[in-house]
Scaffold this motif. Structure first.
Motif, PDB file in Angstrom:
ATOM      1  N   LEU A  17       1.084  -1.521   0.145  1.00  0.00           N
ATOM      2  CA  LEU A  17      -0.189  -0.220  -0.439  1.00  0.00           C
ATOM      3  C   LEU A  17       0.697   1.362   0.113  1.00  0.00           C
ATOM      4  N   LYS A  18       1.977   1.776   0.714  1.00  0.00           N
ATOM      5  CA  LYS A  18       2.690   2.309   0.753  1.00  0.00           C
ATOM      6  C   LYS A  18       3.322   2.827  -0.703  1.00  0.00           C
ATOM      7  N   VAL A  19       3.160   1.656  -0.946  1.00  0.00           N
ATOM      8  CA  VAL A  19       4.581   1.810  -2.229  1.00  0.00           C
ATOM      9  C   VAL A  19       3.709   1.971  -2.873  1.00  0.00           C
ATOM     10  N   ALA A  20       2.330   1.637  -3.264  1.00  0.00           N
ATOM     11  CA  ALA A  20       1.489   2.309  -4.672  1.00  0.00           C
ATOM     12  C   ALA A  20       0.816   3.895  -4.241  1.00  0.00           C
ATOM     13  N   VAL A  21       0.848   4.169  -2.923  1.00  0.00           N
ATOM     14  CA  VAL A  21       0.910   5.705  -2.554  1.00  0.00           C
ATOM     15  C   VAL A  21       2.210   6.442  -3.118  1.00  0.00           C
ATOM     16  N   LEU A  22       3.208   6.156  -2.642  1.00  0.00           N
ATOM     17  CA  LEU A  22       4.291   6.543  -3.039  1.00  0.00           C
ATOM     18  C   LEU A  22       4.850   7.066  -4.970  1.00  0.00           C
ATOM     19  N   TYR A  23       4.637   5.818  -5.339  1.00  0.00           N
ATOM     20  CA  TYR A  23       4.684   5.683  -6.632  1.00  0.00           C
ATOM     21  C   TYR A  23       3.420   5.859  -8.118  1.00  0.00           C
ATOM     22  N   GLY A 330      14.262  -5.878  -3.439  1.00  0.00           N
ATOM     23  CA  GLY A 330      13.333  -5.315  -1.248  1.00  0.00           C
ATOM     24  C   GLY A 330      13.407  -4.107  -1.875  1.00  0.00           C
ATOM     25  N   ILE A 331      12.353  -3.120  -0.179  1.00  0.00           N
ATOM     26  CA  ILE A 331      12.563  -2.109  -0.628  1.00  0.00           C
ATOM     27  C   ILE A 331      13.842  -1.207   0.086  1.00  0.00           C
ATOM     28  N   ALA A 332      13.978   0.032  -0.294  1.00  0.00           N
ATOM     29  CA  ALA A 332      15.168   0.547   0.830  1.00  0.00           C
ATOM     30  C   ALA A 332      14.495   0.731   1.736  1.00  0.00           C
ATOM     31  N   GLY A 333      14.933   0.831   3.306  1.00  0.00           N
ATOM     32  CA  GLY A 333      15.190   1.120   4.144  1.00  0.00           C
ATOM     33  C   GLY A 333      16.080   2.143   4.928  1.00  0.00           C
ATOM     34  N   GLU A 334      15.782   2.861   5.982  1.00  0.00           N
ATOM     35  CA  GLU A 334      17.109   3.174   6.637  1.00  0.00           C
ATOM     36  C   GLU A 334      18.249   3.168   6.948  1.00  0.00           C
ATOM     37  N   PRO A 335      19.301   4.084   5.824  1.00  0.00           N
ATOM     38  CA  PRO A 335      20.493   3.813   6.304  1.00  0.00           C
ATOM     39  C   PRO A 335      21.721   3.793   7.267  1.00  0.00           C
ATOM     40  N   ASP A 336      22.199   3.131   7.913  1.00  0.00           N
ATOM     41  CA  ASP A 336      22.949   3.013   8.706  1.00  0.00           C
ATOM     42  C   ASP A 336      24.187   4.139   8.770  1.00  0.00           C
ATOM     43  N   GLU A 356      19.379  -2.397  -9.653  1.00  0.00           N
ATOM     44  CA  GLU A 356      19.063  -0.486 -10.409  1.00  0.00           C
ATOM     45  C   GLU A 356      17.828  -0.372  -9.291  1.00  0.00           C
ATOM     46  N   ILE A 357      18.054   0.535  -9.417  1.00  0.00           N
ATOM     47  CA  ILE A 357      17.431   1.344  -8.317  1.00  0.00           C
ATOM     48  C   ILE A 357      16.347   2.035  -9.225  1.00  0.00           C
ATOM     49  N   MET A 358      14.885   1.903  -8.590  1.00  0.00           N
ATOM     50  CA  MET A 358      14.159   2.190  -8.915  1.00  0.00           C
ATOM     51  C   MET A 358      12.906   3.801  -8.557  1.00  0.00           C
ATOM     52  N   LYS A 359      13.513   5.124  -8.421  1.00  0.00           N
ATOM     53  CA  LYS A 359      12.483   5.689  -7.897  1.00  0.00           C
ATOM     54  C   LYS A 359      11.649   5.833  -8.373  1.00  0.00           C
ATOM     55  N   PRO A 360      10.267   6.348  -6.639  1.00  0.00           N
ATOM     56  CA  PRO A 360       9.220   7.115  -7.747  1.00  0.00           C
ATOM     57  C   PRO A 360       9.383   8.375  -8.126  1.00  0.00           C
ATOM     58  N   ASP A 361       9.782   9.141  -9.115  1.00  0.00           N
ATOM     59  CA  ASP A 361      10.479  10.223  -9.801  1.00  0.00           C
ATOM     60  C   ASP A 361      10.415   9.895 -11.082  1.00  0.00           C
ATOM     61  N   GLY A 362      10.236   8.607 -11.828  1.00  0.00           N
ATOM     62  CA  GLY A 362      10.971   7.959 -12.526  1.00  0.00           C
ATOM     63  C   GLY A 362      11.777   7.713 -12.748  1.00  0.00           C
ATOM     64  N   ARG A 363      12.863   7.665 -12.382  1.00  0.00           N
ATOM     65  CA  ARG A 363      14.286   7.514 -12.789  1.00  0.00           C
ATOM     66  C   ARG A 363      14.747   5.853 -12.326  1.00  0.00           C
ATOM     67  N   ASN A 364      15.379   5.519 -13.158  1.00  0.00           N
ATOM     68  CA  ASN A 364      16.482   3.917 -13.324  1.00  0.00           C
ATOM     69  C   ASN A 364      17.871   4.272 -12.536  1.00  0.00           C
ATOM     70  N   GLN A 397      23.365   6.274  -4.541  1.00  0.00           N
ATOM     71  CA  GLN A 397      22.675   6.788  -3.553  1.00  0.00           C
ATOM     72  C   GLN A 397      21.331   6.251  -3.713  1.00  0.00           C
ATOM     73  N   ALA A 398      21.228   5.360  -3.263  1.00  0.00           N
ATOM     74  CA  ALA A 398      19.571   4.513  -3.215  1.00  0.00           C
ATOM     75  C   ALA A 398      18.744   5.295  -1.606  1.00  0.00           C
ATOM     76  N   ASP A 399      17.604   6.191  -1.889  1.00  0.00           N
ATOM     77  CA  ASP A 399      16.369   6.972  -0.978  1.00  0.00           C
ATOM     78  C   ASP A 399      15.909   5.758  -0.345  1.00  0.00           C
ATOM     79  N   ILE A 400      15.046   6.188   1.005  1.00  0.00           N
ATOM     80  CA  ILE A 400      14.301   5.128   1.619  1.00  0.00           C
ATOM     81  C   ILE A 400      13.180   5.441   0.259  1.00  0.00           C
ATOM     82  N   ASN A 401      12.617   4.242   0.986  1.00  0.00           N
ATOM     83  CA  ASN A 401      10.714   3.990  -0.040  1.00  0.00           C
ATOM     84  C   ASN A 401      11.656   3.650  -1.655  1.00  0.00           C
ATOM     85  N   ASP A 402      12.936   3.766  -2.286  1.00  0.00           N
ATOM     86  CA  ASP A 402      13.382   3.157  -3.527  1.00  0.00           C
ATOM     87  C   ASP A 402      13.205   1.703  -3.474  1.00  0.00           C
TER      88      ASP A 402
END
Length: 408
Positions: A17-23, A330-336, A356-364, A397-402
């Motif tokens: 659900l969270k992925v659907a909303v963010l993407y 998987g989905i990127a979470g909080e970094p250490d 590949e890092i898939m971002k909500p804004d359309g970038r791969n 760099q991968a961000d949270i929810n990528d």
């Protein structure tokens, strides 16, 4: 009147659900633990449903809850109790097929928006007006309707009544998804949410006096999967869907992964937004949308019934398996503290692989896996254990929810 197009995305669990909303979803439809038509999905507990609705509302998105089984006597008391629970959770609408369940919803949740499921066989404007007269806000078209038929429905119903149509995903071989095959062959009722998908099985012919002698059933020279439809995909026909007066573009797939949901939601979001901004921009980017949409699992694509009755070319005869071009990692979470992303592993991958890092804004973004560590900080050469929590260093760099995925 100019109608706003809603992109309606399925979710099997809170993470999806969270992925659907963010993407890119405008709304998400989910099932609770009872009375929905996907018993095999993880589905939502009461607590997860509440959290998911709060998350969606924070982003200005809606959540619809399915209660679209065809009820038996034993279901009715439970439905009433369930709707009493939903009263405090406050989803934005219920999706219902059964008149008895609709009546209970009106009694228990008089302010709730009610949508009529495709399971109710909604094939004409008289049916739409019938449900509107009873208080339904929206009706989901039967999958067997053409765009011309939907356009005629639009012309003969009130302007404030909404039309929702499936525009992408698996196609059930049975009329409006109302199937008896599973119940007959496996004792699991598709209309109660327990379909075993016998339409995807491989069939053979057995002559009564020759038990054990299997003869292939050929629909044509290529094979024997006689009920195995291609998947629906209308990504290159957005203008026709808008022109028909469809308010909500519905994606099938309440059993699908986060990768599937992210890929489909993001691609249709881009296509809808591009078309609304500039039809020429949309048309010029169709090859890109088609390339992107193929990065999730699919069975080859068809336009279903939208342009007339399907023929032999809408079936797949040689196989019942998906085409899979990418694997979900998987989905990127909080970094250490050292910048490694946390990840709950979904499929095996190894140090040195390109992902590949898939971002909500359309970038791969292509990246190399430079390091994998377990929760105790120990180095690993690979991540072979499903759902293991790990920390991964990537070259980009991968961000949270990528979404992290790998091309096959």
């Amino acid at each position: 009147m100019k109608r706003k197009t809603e992109l309606l995305i399925p979710a099997s669990c809170l993470e999806v659900l969270k992925v659907a909303v963010l993407y890119g979803a405008d709304a998400v439809y989910i099932g609770g633990e009872v009375f929905g038509l996907r018993a095999g999905a993880k589905n939502f507990s009461k607590e997860d449903m509440r959290e998911g609705i709060e998350f969606a509302h924070k982003y200005g998105k809606k959540v619809y809850v399915t209660a679209n089984i065809l009820a038996h006597n034993a279901d009715l008391n439970g439905v009433k109790e369930y709707f009493e629970e939903l009263k405090e959770i406050k989803p934005d609408a219920l999706i219902i097929a059964d008149p008895a369940i609709f009546t209970i919803a009106k009694e228990v949740l008089p302010e709730m928006e009610l949508h009529i499921s495709t399971q109710a066989n909604n094939t004409n404007y008289g049916t739409f007006n019938f449900w509107y007269g009873l208080g339904a806000k929206r009706v989901v078209t039967a999958r067997e309707l053409s765009l011309d038929e939907i356009k005629e429905i639009r012309a003969n119903i009130p302007d404030d009544m909404e039309i929702e149509s499936f525009i992408h995903g698996a196609m059930c071989i049975s009329y409006s998804g109302r199937c008896l095959l599973s119940s007959f062959l496996a004792g699991r009722d598709a209309n109660q949410g327990a379909c075993t998908h016998p339409c995807r099985w491989k069939y053979a012919l057995v002559e009564e006096t020759r038990p054990g002698e299997y003869m292939p059933v050929f629909e044509n020279e290529r094979g024997t999967y006689i009920f195995n439809s291609k998947d629906l995909c209308m990504i290159e026909h957005i203008p026709d869907l808008v022109d028909a007066g469809i308010d909500s573009f519905k994606i099938e797939g309440r059993m699908k992964t986060a990768l599937y949901v992210a890929t489909v939601a993001r691609t249709y979001r881009m296509a809808i937004d591009d078309y609304e901004k500039d039809p020429e921009l949309y048309r010029s980017r169709i090859p890109y949308y088609k390339e992107e949409i193929a990065k999730c699992t699919y069975r080859q694509y068809t336009t279903g019934f939208f342009y007339g009755k399907p023929d032999k070319n809408t079936q797949i005869y040689e196989s019942n398996t998906y085409i899979k071009e990418y694997t979900y990692l998987g989905i990127a979470g909080e970094p250490d503290e050292d910048g490694r992303i946390s990840l709950e592993q979904r499929n095996k991958f190894s140090v040195g692989e390109t992902v590949e890092i898939m971002k909500p804004d359309g970038r791969n973004i292509s990246a190399v896996v430079e390091e994998i560590r377990d929760e105790e900080g120990r180095m690993q050469e690979s991540a072979p254990h499903p759902k293991q929590k790990i920390f991964v260093k990537l070259s980009q760099q991968a961000d949270i929810n990528d979404i992290i995925r790998r091309a096959e």
